[in-house]
Design a protein around this motif. Structure first.
Motif, short mmCIF file in Angstrom:
data_model
loop_
_atom_site.label_atom_id
_atom_site.label_comp_id
_atom_site.label_asym_id
_atom_site.label_seq_id
_atom_site.Cartn_x
_atom_site.Cartn_y
_atom_site.Cartn_z
N PRO A 209 54.94 23.30 27.65
CA PRO A 209 55.89 22.21 27.39
C PRO A 209 55.28 21.05 26.61
N ARG A 210 54.00 20.74 26.86
CA ARG A 210 53.34 19.66 26.13
C ARG A 210 53.28 19.99 24.63
N CYS A 211 52.85 21.20 24.32
CA CYS A 211 52.77 21.60 22.91
C CYS A 211 54.15 21.56 22.27
N HIS A 212 55.16 22.06 22.99
CA HIS A 212 56.51 22.06 22.42
C HIS A 212 57.02 20.64 22.21
N GLY A 213 56.51 19.69 22.99
CA GLY A 213 56.92 18.31 22.84
C GLY A 213 56.10 17.55 21.80
N GLY A 214 55.25 18.23 21.06
CA GLY A 214 54.45 17.57 20.02
C GLY A 214 53.18 16.93 20.56
N LEU A 215 52.85 17.23 21.81
CA LEU A 215 51.66 16.63 22.42
C LEU A 215 50.62 17.71 22.71
N SER A 216 50.25 18.45 21.67
CA SER A 216 49.34 19.59 21.85
C SER A 216 47.96 19.14 22.35
N HIS A 217 47.62 17.84 22.15
CA HIS A 217 46.32 17.36 22.65
C HIS A 217 46.32 17.25 24.18
N LEU A 218 47.50 17.35 24.78
CA LEU A 218 47.59 17.32 26.24
C LEU A 218 47.99 18.70 26.79
N CYS A 219 47.70 19.73 26.03
CA CYS A 219 48.10 21.10 26.37
C CYS A 219 47.64 21.49 27.78
N ASP A 220 48.48 22.31 28.45
CA ASP A 220 48.14 22.77 29.80
C ASP A 220 47.03 23.81 29.80
N SER A 221 46.87 24.57 28.71
CA SER A 221 45.71 25.47 28.59
C SER A 221 45.06 25.21 27.24
N PRO A 222 44.31 24.11 27.17
CA PRO A 222 43.85 23.61 25.88
C PRO A 222 42.86 24.54 25.16
N VAL A 223 42.91 24.45 23.85
CA VAL A 223 41.93 25.12 22.99
C VAL A 223 40.89 24.06 22.64
N MET A 224 39.71 24.16 23.24
CA MET A 224 38.69 23.11 23.06
C MET A 224 37.33 23.72 22.73
N PRO A 225 37.11 24.07 21.46
CA PRO A 225 35.79 24.60 21.10
C PRO A 225 34.71 23.58 21.45
N GLY A 226 33.66 24.05 22.06
CA GLY A 226 32.59 23.16 22.50
C GLY A 226 32.65 22.88 23.99
N PHE A 227 33.84 23.06 24.58
CA PHE A 227 34.00 22.90 26.03
C PHE A 227 34.57 24.18 26.65
#
Ligand SMILES: [Zn+2]
Ligand SMILES: [Zn+2]
Length: 348
Positions: free
Chosen positions: A95-113
């Motif tokens: 839902p976060r990604c669909h709302g334009g808030l992909s930086h708050l994604c529930d299963s984030p894509v975070m290279p380096g972490f």
């Protein structure tokens, strides 16, 4: 490929050969051209966030480079393109990604972490169409690296969170890499910036980046009084860019009534994620408290226009470049809080 591998916490990184990644179906592999060494890398390396990483691990989340390979589902990028890899990516399906808030994604894509990062020759980025940002030709890789973490977090915090206005007073406590990013961006946005730190070189650089006043907290009895005097009663916006009790508390106490506080410094191990906030001041002054973490990739356009036009230059914050072999030494030194601006790996 060569990578600087975190094999145990608080120990030197081990530079060795590891398998070169392949792109996922919707992902890309980036040949890393520059990668900033951020205080978050230090927090992770020092095990301030127990359980966050699985070792062995490759850190590095502030990078840019060139697309080397793409998966069959990638449509917006092709090999050879110059790109920024923001650390705060999304999966595109929550839902976060669909709302334009992909930086708050529930299963984030975070290279380096969440996956291996840019202390290596190549890095894999999933959901490339959503998460990569084109780096304009006129912006160097060195300048581009910081935009993947500290510079974008500062920009997002000032523009999307506290909505900094022209002519407002803003006080920044802590002039490390992200604090200085706040100084430069706030000045560009037309605000009156006061920088507070205990490092003379950091305060000198803050003035070069546009601070109209600086306070050396080691030379005054109470930096809050100094800020309240300079601003005639308090700043409209305060920023804690360090994340310790003293800077957070002083930043909030430096606000005028109805002021907005932006917290971007993360806590260190001893604080365990908690700082005390002078809550009666928050009530009495009707203060507001905001956080900022990364920035959605689609919000890069405005920041990149200012950078491409030369009105903002993250490259001014780069004071040192190092080889991959030096990354571990830089991390180990960050416990002294004396690095100046951005240190960037540019030799892999
Ligand atoms: Zn970072
Ligand atoms: Zn998501």
């Amino acid at each position: 490929m060569k990578a600087a591998v975190l094999e145990s916490y608080n120990a030197p990184l081990v530079v060795r050969d590891v398998p070169t990644p392949d792109p996922s179906r919707a992902g890309a592999v980036i040949k890393v051209a520059a990668n900033g060494i951020c205080r978050s890398d230090w927090h992770a390396w020092a095990e301030h966030w127990p359980g966050f990483l699985r070792l062995p691990h490759v850190l590095g989340h502030e990078m840019c480079g060139v697309v080397e390979a793409i998966g069959p589902e990638v449509s917006r990028f092709v090999p050879g393109q110059r790109v920024i890899v923001p650390f705060s990516g999304g999966d595109g399906s929550c839902p976060r990604c669909h709302g334009g808030l992909s930086h708050l994604c529930d299963s984030p894509v975070m290279p380096g972490f969440r996956s291996w990062g840019g202390f290596a020759e190549y890095v894999a980025v999933d959901k490339a169409d959503l998460n990569l940002v084109v780096l304009p030709e006129e912006v160097s890789f060195l300048a581009g690296a910081g935009m993947g973490c500290r510079f974008m977090t500062a920009f997002h915090g000032l523009t999307d969170r506290v909505h900094l206005g022209a002519g407002e007073w803003i006080v920044v406590y802590g002039c490390g890499g992200i604090g200085l990013s706040v100084v430069e961006i706030a000045n560009c946005l037309g605000a009156q910036v006061i920088a507070v730190d205990i490092g003379v070189e950091k305060l000198d650089l803050a003035r070069e980046l546009g601070a109209v006043a600086t306070v050396n907290a080691s030379e005054v009895d109470d930096p809050v009084s100094a800020v309240r005097e300079l601003t005639g009663g308090g700043a409209q916006v305060s920023v804690d860019a360090l994340g310790i009790q003293q800077t957070c508390e002083n930043a909030v106490r430096s606000l005028a009534k109805r002021g907005r506080h932006l917290q971007i410094g993360m806590t260190s191990g001893q604080a365990g994620g908690k700082l005390q906030v002078p809550i009666d001041d928050v009530i009495g002054g009707e203060l507001e408290i905001y956080g900022s973490k990364g920035m959605p990739a689609h919000h890069f356009a405005g920041m990149l226009r200012l950078v491409a036009a030369g009105r903002l230059d993250p490259g001014r914050l780069v004071t040192r470049t190092v080889a991959l072999e030096d990354a571990g030494g830089v991390l180990a030194s960050m416990g002294r809080f004396d690095t100046l601006g951005f240190t960037v790996i540019d030799r892999f």
